[in-house]
Motif scaffolding. Structure first.
Motif, PDB file in Angstrom:
ATOM      1  N   TYR B  10       2.744  -5.201  -5.031  1.00  0.00           N
ATOM      2  CA  TYR B  10       3.009  -6.054  -3.878  1.00  0.00           C
ATOM      3  C   TYR B  10       4.508  -6.173  -3.611  1.00  0.00           C
ATOM      4  CZ  TYR B  10       3.360 -10.178  -0.927  1.00  0.00           C
ATOM      5  OH  TYR B  10       3.674 -11.032   0.084  1.00  0.00           O
ATOM      6  N   TRP B  11       5.291  -6.350  -4.691  1.00  0.00           N
ATOM      7  CA  TRP B  11       6.730  -6.601  -4.514  1.00  0.00           C
ATOM      8  C   TRP B  11       7.457  -5.347  -4.083  1.00  0.00           C
ATOM      9  CZ3 TRP B  11       7.641 -11.386  -3.686  1.00  0.00           C
ATOM     10  CH2 TRP B  11       6.754 -12.328  -4.208  1.00  0.00           C
ATOM     11  N   PHE B  12       6.961  -4.193  -4.522  1.00  0.00           N
ATOM     12  CA  PHE B  12       7.551  -2.935  -4.025  1.00  0.00           C
ATOM     13  C   PHE B  12       7.268  -2.793  -2.530  1.00  0.00           C
ATOM     14  CE2 PHE B  12       7.907  -2.062  -8.463  1.00  0.00           C
ATOM     15  CZ  PHE B  12       8.976  -1.188  -8.564  1.00  0.00           C
ATOM     16  N   PHE B  13       6.058  -3.175  -2.124  1.00  0.00           N
ATOM     17  CA  PHE B  13       5.720  -3.093  -0.701  1.00  0.00           C
ATOM     18  C   PHE B  13       6.560  -4.080   0.106  1.00  0.00           C
ATOM     19  CE2 PHE B  13       1.218  -1.710  -2.137  1.00  0.00           C
ATOM     20  CZ  PHE B  13       1.643  -0.405  -2.252  1.00  0.00           C
ATOM     21  N   ALA B  14       6.783  -5.261  -0.475  1.00  0.00           N
ATOM     22  CA  ALA B  14       7.596  -6.258   0.234  1.00  0.00           C
ATOM     23  C   ALA B  14       9.024  -5.734   0.434  1.00  0.00           C
ATOM     24  CB  ALA B  14       7.608  -7.572  -0.547  1.00  0.00           C
ATOM     25  N   LEU B  15       9.564  -5.080  -0.607  1.00  0.00           N
ATOM     26  CA  LEU B  15      10.903  -4.484  -0.477  1.00  0.00           C
ATOM     27  C   LEU B  15      10.896  -3.419   0.623  1.00  0.00           C
ATOM     28  CD1 LEU B  15      13.840  -4.118  -1.531  1.00  0.00           C
ATOM     29  CD2 LEU B  15      12.959  -2.451  -3.166  1.00  0.00           C
ATOM     30  N   SER B  16       9.840  -2.617   0.642  1.00  0.00           N
ATOM     31  CA  SER B  16       9.700  -1.596   1.690  1.00  0.00           C
ATOM     32  C   SER B  16       9.787  -2.202   3.084  1.00  0.00           C
ATOM     33  CB  SER B  16       8.338  -0.901   1.585  1.00  0.00           C
ATOM     34  OG  SER B  16       8.352   0.063   0.586  1.00  0.00           O
ATOM     35  N   TRP B  60      13.017   3.009   1.417  1.00  0.00           N
ATOM     36  CA  TRP B  60      11.776   2.237   1.647  1.00  0.00           C
ATOM     37  C   TRP B  60      10.543   3.089   1.428  1.00  0.00           C
ATOM     38  CZ3 TRP B  60       7.511   2.392   4.836  1.00  0.00           C
ATOM     39  CH2 TRP B  60       7.584   2.966   6.110  1.00  0.00           C
ATOM     40  N   LEU B  61      10.647   4.391   1.765  1.00  0.00           N
ATOM     41  CA  LEU B  61       9.500   5.259   1.480  1.00  0.00           C
ATOM     42  C   LEU B  61       9.286   5.387  -0.023  1.00  0.00           C
ATOM     43  CD1 LEU B  61       9.967   8.131   4.111  1.00  0.00           C
ATOM     44  CD2 LEU B  61       8.395   6.195   4.233  1.00  0.00           C
ATOM     45  N   LEU B  62      10.401   5.579  -0.766  1.00  0.00           N
ATOM     46  CA  LEU B  62      10.268   5.699  -2.224  1.00  0.00           C
ATOM     47  C   LEU B  62       9.728   4.410  -2.832  1.00  0.00           C
ATOM     48  CD1 LEU B  62      13.455   7.673  -3.326  1.00  0.00           C
ATOM     49  CD2 LEU B  62      11.083   8.444  -3.393  1.00  0.00           C
ATOM     50  N   SER B  63      10.215   3.285  -2.332  1.00  0.00           N
ATOM     51  CA  SER B  63       9.728   2.003  -2.844  1.00  0.00           C
ATOM     52  C   SER B  63       8.221   1.873  -2.583  1.00  0.00           C
ATOM     53  CB  SER B  63      10.510   0.869  -2.182  1.00  0.00           C
ATOM     54  OG  SER B  63      10.018  -0.361  -2.614  1.00  0.00           O
ATOM     55  N   GLY B  64       7.793   2.325  -1.413  1.00  0.00           N
ATOM     56  CA  GLY B  64       6.366   2.311  -1.100  1.00  0.00           C
ATOM     57  C   GLY B  64       5.572   3.239  -2.011  1.00  0.00           C
ATOM     58  N   PHE B  65       6.124   4.442  -2.235  1.00  0.00           N
ATOM     59  CA  PHE B  65       5.442   5.387  -3.144  1.00  0.00           C
ATOM     60  C   PHE B  65       5.328   4.787  -4.538  1.00  0.00           C
ATOM     61  CE2 PHE B  65       7.180   9.322  -0.685  1.00  0.00           C
ATOM     62  CZ  PHE B  65       6.158   9.214   0.228  1.00  0.00           C
ATOM     63  N   MET B  66       6.403   4.140  -4.972  1.00  0.00           N
ATOM     64  CA  MET B  66       6.380   3.548  -6.318  1.00  0.00           C
ATOM     65  C   MET B  66       5.341   2.429  -6.381  1.00  0.00           C
ATOM     66  SD  MET B  66      10.449   3.465  -7.083  1.00  0.00           S
ATOM     67  CE  MET B  66      11.309   4.937  -7.654  1.00  0.00           C
ATOM     68  N   GLY B  67       5.311   1.593  -5.343  1.00  0.00           N
ATOM     69  CA  GLY B  67       4.297   0.542  -5.287  1.00  0.00           C
ATOM     70  C   GLY B  67       2.899   1.152  -5.323  1.00  0.00           C
ATOM     71  N   ALA B  68       2.722   2.219  -4.544  1.00  0.00           N
ATOM     72  CA  ALA B  68       1.414   2.888  -4.516  1.00  0.00           C
ATOM     73  C   ALA B  68       1.041   3.373  -5.910  1.00  0.00           C
ATOM     74  CB  ALA B  68       1.453   4.068  -3.542  1.00  0.00           C
ATOM     75  N   ALA B  69       2.027   3.959  -6.613  1.00  0.00           N
ATOM     76  CA  ALA B  69       1.751   4.467  -7.960  1.00  0.00           C
ATOM     77  C   ALA B  69       1.395   3.318  -8.906  1.00  0.00           C
ATOM     78  CB  ALA B  69       2.955   5.243  -8.486  1.00  0.00           C
ATOM     79  N   TYR B  70       2.122   2.205  -8.802  1.00  0.00           N
ATOM     80  CA  TYR B  70       1.826   1.065  -9.675  1.00  0.00           C
ATOM     81  C   TYR B  70       0.441   0.476  -9.378  1.00  0.00           C
ATOM     82  CZ  TYR B  70       6.572   0.806 -11.599  1.00  0.00           C
ATOM     83  OH  TYR B  70       7.741   1.073 -12.257  1.00  0.00           O
ATOM     84  N   TYR B  71      -0.034   0.660  -8.156  1.00  0.00           N
ATOM     85  CA  TYR B  71      -1.383   0.189  -7.839  1.00  0.00           C
ATOM     86  C   TYR B  71      -2.438   1.200  -8.290  1.00  0.00           C
ATOM     87  CZ  TYR B  71      -5.346  -1.824  -5.402  1.00  0.00           C
ATOM     88  OH  TYR B  71      -6.556  -2.392  -5.129  1.00  0.00           O
ATOM     89  N   ILE B  72      -2.179   2.483  -7.949  1.00  0.00           N
ATOM     90  CA  ILE B  72      -3.212   3.513  -8.139  1.00  0.00           C
ATOM     91  C   ILE B  72      -3.380   3.910  -9.603  1.00  0.00           C
ATOM     92  CG2 ILE B  72      -3.799   5.927  -7.613  1.00  0.00           C
ATOM     93  CD1 ILE B  72      -2.519   5.497  -4.845  1.00  0.00           C
TER      94      ILE B  72
END
Lengths: 146, 444
Positions: B10-16, B60-72
């Motif tokens: 969530y927090w990675f997505f918020a940063l994104s 922001w794309l990398l932050s989103g990818f990282m958030g996605a990885a932490y979720y998936i």
């Protein structure tokens, strides 16, 4: 029908083969053709200092060189040929923003020595063999704006 | 959400979201400057706005990818993240490096190489940050009960993206060599390993949303990422046409770039086919829109517009003009921004427990931003093509041409306003979801 292991083989095989070809072509280009096309022997200390200045001021953030950069200010590969040394030096050393037709350049106010280094860099760039880029305009003779 | 540690996402997505908002502001600064309104020149000259705009995009794309990885990864590996605390350390350090870099750009502190403007000392911090991220992801994956194809493809994409950052950190005296290796980072990221990341996230979303059998989806995932690499690796050649590299690249780059749309077409057909095949209809319509949208828009933006611009005979004239900006905007939006917005839309209800699955706002955000971005692409395209004909073919001086095409930037700004309205609604929804909660775990 394609199975999952065949699909994986396609992915891994295709990737490895493509990458090896890419590495081979890169090796050949960099060891042989690039030094020749770029006149690597002419990379004098002035040219290298000029490249440092080019990067540390992010000239690419507005201009393009070899067609790479941003599209706010003119392409500079052939600028020495197009404008000549005096004009370029004036733009580089100006203490007020250089603004042809109203579009402003940052007033870098480079010293004469720095301007000379940047001019050496741009001159070197202008002599690189770029496979025909930038193309000569086809209908230049009809244009009155040079 | 099945695992508590997934909340980190969530927090990675918020940063994104925050960085995306800033990116758009700097985009407007440049749009107005192109129209002749450069009142901010003394504080934010164009090269600053440009570096901030593109670097914020990457971060922001990398932050989103990282958030996605932490979720998936926890969900796929059936394993809590090995350390939540370190994941937060990684998030904060990513934000700090990003902010320091962007502030530095306002004080002429950078390394002016397109897309890789982050100065060298900060590059090392990026490396440490990414190593920490990869360590957490890979440790979780190997400790976990399952190693699915989806999680392997995603992790492989992230690992290679990290490795490919390194060639961009070597200093070369020769501008051609410099550029040659800069593209190893930039091109092999966006037309190579980032597509693995995108493919991995897309496969995860399709498995969840359509309910089609994992084996089928993952089989096609292999085919698509295979096509991506076969076309994309040698497709790097389209950056080597006119930078002082030999003519062989004109042929290699031309042929393999022409194949690049196949990978994206594959992705689009794959997503649509799986959606039709799926018997389960997931109620999260917003996520479904973005998932199918990213597959289709990446084909148009990255695939079709890419190939139109990389035919060597065309590129001789379009290289280094606004035509590149046209392709760049729709490609990054379609492929990477939209996949991030898709995974965010899918995960938010699961993270927060609020099931805003099919809201009017969600649909409005999708359509406004997409139509806005298509309009921007057309405006850039018209300006770019006009520039090519006037400047490159007729030989009219650069500055005169720029004045002639100013009007297209008014259209660009109008469309960008529509796009921004869509993004604002998306962000409003994001905020409305609230924070991740423990209840969300009980519900799922």
């Amino acid at each position: 029908m394609l199975s999952k292991s065949q699909a994986r083989f396609f992915f891994l095989g295709g990737t490895i083969v493509s990458f090896l070809i890419f590495l081979g072509l890169s090796w050949k280009s960099l060891s042989d053709d690039v030094p020749r096309q770029t006149n690597a022997q002419n990379l004098t200390p002035e040219v290298v200092r000029g490249k440092h200045l080019w990067e540390s001021n992010n000239c690419m953030g507005c201009h393009t060189i070899f067609g790479e950069g941003a599209y706010y200010a003119p392409e500079l590969t052939k600028v020495m040929e197009r404008r000549g040394e005096a004009y370029v030096k004036l733009a580089l050393t100006s203490k007020t923003p250089w603004s042809p037709r109203g579009r402003k350049m940052v007033a870098y106010g480079f010293s004469d020595a720095e301007a000379a280094d940047l001019i050496a860099f741009l001159t070197w760039c202008g002599n690189v063999d770029l496979n025909g880029f930038p193309a000569k305009p086809k209908y230049q003779q009809l244009s009155t704006n040079q | 959400m099945k695992y508590k540690s997934q909340q980190v996402a969530y927090w990675f997505f918020a940063l994104s979201m925050l960085l995306l908002a800033l990116q758009i502001i700097y985009g407007f600064i440049m749009g107005f400057a192109h129209m002749g309104y450069d009142g901010l020149h003394n504080f934010i000259p164009f090269n600053t706005a440009r570096a901030v705009h593109t670097n914020l995009l990457v971060v922001w794309l990398l932050s989103g990818f990282m958030g996605a990885a932490y979720y998936i990864i926890p969900e796929e590996a059936e394993q809590e993240l090995v350390s939540v605390k370190l994941a937060y350390v990684q998030l904060v350090s990513l934000a700090v490096v990003g902010v320091v870099a962007i502030v530095g750009y306002h004080f002429n502190y950078w390394e002016g190489r397109k897309f890789l403007e982050i100065p060298r000392p900060l590059d090392y911090l990026v490396v440490v940050n990414v190593l920490l991220f990869l360590g957490l992801i890979l440790a979780t994956l190997f400790k976990g009960k399952k190693r699915t194809t989806t999680s392997l493809v995603l992790s492989m994409g992230l690992l290679f993206a990290a490795l490919l950052y390194l060639p961009g950190m070597i200093w070369f005296d020769n501008q051609t060599m410099d550029s040659f290796f800069r593209w190893w980072v930039v091109h092999l990221w966006v037309e190579g390993v980032w597509e693995l990341i995108m493919g991995g996230i897309l496969a995860f979303l399709l498995i969840k949303i359509t309910g089609v059998d994992r084996e089928v989806i993952e089989k096609w995932l292999y085919v698509i990422v295979g096509l991506t690499f076969i076309s994309g690796i040698l497709g790097t050649g389209h950056h080597y046409y006119y930078i002082g590299t030999p003519r062989i690249w004109l042929m290699i780059g031309g042929v393999f770039s022409a194949l690049e749309p196949l990978a994206f077409l594959g992705m689009a057909l794959f997503a649509v086919a799986m959606y039709r095949k799926g018997e389960k209809k997931h109620p999260n319509k917003v996520a479904l829109n973005w998932t199918l949208g990213t597959a289709i828009m990446s084909f148009v933006g990255a695939g079709l517009l890419g190939v139109a611009h990389t035919i060597p005979q065309v590129n001789l004239y379009t290289h280094g003009t606004l035509v590149t900006a046209m392709h760049g905007h729709l490609a990054f939006w379609g492929a990477y921004a939209m996949i991030n917005l898709a995974i965010i839309s899918y995960t938010l209800p699961n993270l927060t427990g609020r099931k805003l699955y099919d809201t009017g706002n969600g649909a409005l955000a999708f359509w406004l931003s997409n139509i806005g971005m298509l309009g921007m692409t057309v405006a850039f395209g018209v300006a770019g093509v006009a520039q090519v004909y006037m400047e490159r073919i007729m030989g009219v001086e650069f500055g005169i041409v720029q004045q002639e095409i100013q009007v297209h930037f008014a259209i660009l700004i109008a469309c960008a306003t529509m796009f921004t309205a869509g993004i604002c609604i998306y962000m409003y929804e994001f905020v409305k979801y609230g924070r991740p909660s423990e209840e969300a775990m009980l519900n799922s």
